[in-house]
Design a protein around this motif. Structure first.
Motif, PDB file in Angstrom:
ATOM      1  N   TRP A 101      26.531  41.722  37.175  1.00  0.00           N
ATOM      2  CA  TRP A 101      27.846  41.995  37.775  1.00  0.00           C
ATOM      3  C   TRP A 101      27.828  41.682  39.272  1.00  0.00           C
ATOM      4  CZ3 TRP A 101      31.951  43.421  34.745  1.00  0.00           C
ATOM      5  CH2 TRP A 101      31.658  43.898  33.451  1.00  0.00           C
ATOM      6  N   ALA A 117      28.102  37.910  39.844  1.00  0.00           N
ATOM      7  CA  ALA A 117      29.286  37.225  39.317  1.00  0.00           C
ATOM      8  C   ALA A 117      30.456  37.175  40.284  1.00  0.00           C
ATOM      9  CB  ALA A 117      29.710  37.896  38.001  1.00  0.00           C
ATOM     10  N   ASN A 118      30.221  36.699  41.493  1.00  0.00           N
ATOM     11  CA  ASN A 118      31.317  36.500  42.440  1.00  0.00           C
ATOM     12  C   ASN A 118      30.962  35.365  43.404  1.00  0.00           C
ATOM     13  OD1 ASN A 118      29.950  37.736  44.910  1.00  0.00           O
ATOM     14  ND2 ASN A 118      29.883  39.470  43.482  1.00  0.00           N
ATOM     15  N   THR A 174      32.999  42.531  42.473  1.00  0.00           N
ATOM     16  CA  THR A 174      33.337  41.637  41.372  1.00  0.00           C
ATOM     17  C   THR A 174      34.502  42.187  40.561  1.00  0.00           C
ATOM     18  OG1 THR A 174      31.086  40.762  41.173  1.00  0.00           O
ATOM     19  CG2 THR A 174      32.494  40.589  39.237  1.00  0.00           C
ATOM     20  N   SER A 215      38.320  38.412  28.294  1.00  0.00           N
ATOM     21  CA  SER A 215      38.588  37.351  29.270  1.00  0.00           C
ATOM     22  C   SER A 215      39.685  37.786  30.230  1.00  0.00           C
ATOM     23  CB  SER A 215      39.022  36.055  28.563  1.00  0.00           C
ATOM     24  OG  SER A 215      38.019  35.606  27.683  1.00  0.00           O
ATOM     25  N   TYR A 222      37.123  34.657  34.194  1.00  0.00           N
ATOM     26  CA  TYR A 222      35.912  35.280  33.663  1.00  0.00           C
ATOM     27  C   TYR A 222      36.002  35.407  32.147  1.00  0.00           C
ATOM     28  CZ  TYR A 222      34.406  36.957  38.307  1.00  0.00           C
ATOM     29  OH  TYR A 222      33.985  37.043  39.607  1.00  0.00           O
ATOM     30  N   VAL A 277      33.665  37.773  29.585  1.00  0.00           N
ATOM     31  CA  VAL A 277      32.609  38.779  29.582  1.00  0.00           C
ATOM     32  C   VAL A 277      32.264  39.135  28.140  1.00  0.00           C
ATOM     33  CG1 VAL A 277      31.964  41.116  30.299  1.00  0.00           C
ATOM     34  CG2 VAL A 277      33.421  39.703  31.782  1.00  0.00           C
ATOM     35  N   LEU A 284      37.966  39.710  39.718  1.00  0.00           N
ATOM     36  CA  LEU A 284      38.527  39.579  38.369  1.00  0.00           C
ATOM     37  C   LEU A 284      39.960  39.071  38.379  1.00  0.00           C
ATOM     38  CD1 LEU A 284      37.268  42.706  36.356  1.00  0.00           C
ATOM     39  CD2 LEU A 284      36.454  40.348  36.240  1.00  0.00           C
TER      40      LEU A 284
END
Length: 208
Positions: free
Chosen positions: A182, A185-186, A133, A154, A143, A145, A138
């Motif tokens: 984490w 999140a992909n 991720t 961001s 994103y 966060v 990124l």
């Protein structure tokens, strides 16, 4: 492969654009309100919420489309391939609205590898997905966060700060459970879901 598919999409969009340009040169006509018709035996038509429903032979007509997603209203001057996609999108729309389709989809999600318990177990066993991720995703996805302290970061402006936050949390045993976020999140999270959606709504030609 992927490039060939994109070339085909570009060609389709050019075809549609050319058709739209040709139509715009003609005098604009007011768009008639879609209606429901009955053929072969008179009309059976009623209105609800401004929309008309009725019968066309044995097929129900809603807003100018029958229950098979075929357009039965005013003829549209669309290229054949564009017309085909419009028809298929209408069929997809009607299938999504069908409660039985949603029940089938829910059942497949429950029994597939996309179900919640299986998904969580998979990501618990794949700590490397957290690194994936922050190192790969990124820079190519959007994103936002929020850190444990409440600070908001961001992409793309805060990529390095987000990576540092990941390292700090990874080194802190108090955040062991938080690290699962984490890993989620992909794009890998979507793979099993998309497979079930494809099995439910797709056709063989969509995969090729």
């Amino acid at each position: 492969g992927k490039d060939a598919g994109m070339d085909g999409l570009d060609e389709l969009m050019r075809e549609f654009s050319n058709s739209s340009s040709t139509k715009s040169k003609a005098s604009p006509k007011p768009t008639p309100e879609p209606t429901a018709h009955a053929a072969g035996g008179g009309s059976s038509e009623k209105s609800a919420g401004g929309k008309k429903f009725g019968k066309k032979g044995s097929a129900t007509v809603i807003d100018g489309f029958d229950e098979d997603g075929e357009f039965v209203g005013e003829e549209q001057q669309l290229p054949p391939r564009v017309s085909e996609f419009v028809s298929r999108l209408r069929q997809f729309q009607m299938r999504v609205a069908d409660p039985s389709t949603r029940e089938t989809l829910a059942q497949r999600l429950t029994t597939s590898s996309a179900n919640f318990q299986t998904t969580v177990k998979y990501y618990q066993e794949k700590p490397q997905l957290g690194q994936y991720t922050v190192q790969t995703e990124l820079s190519r996805m959007a994103y936002t966060v929020v850190s444990p302290s409440g600070a908001t970061m961001s992409t793309p402006t805060d990529i390095e700060a987000i990576r540092q936050l990941y390292k700090d949390m990874e080194a802190n045993p108090d955040h062991a459970e938080d690290m699962l976020l984490w890993r989620f999140a992909n794009q890998s999270l979507l793979a099993d879901l998309l497979q079930v959606l494809q099995e439910t709504f797709g056709k063989k030609e969509d995969i090729e």
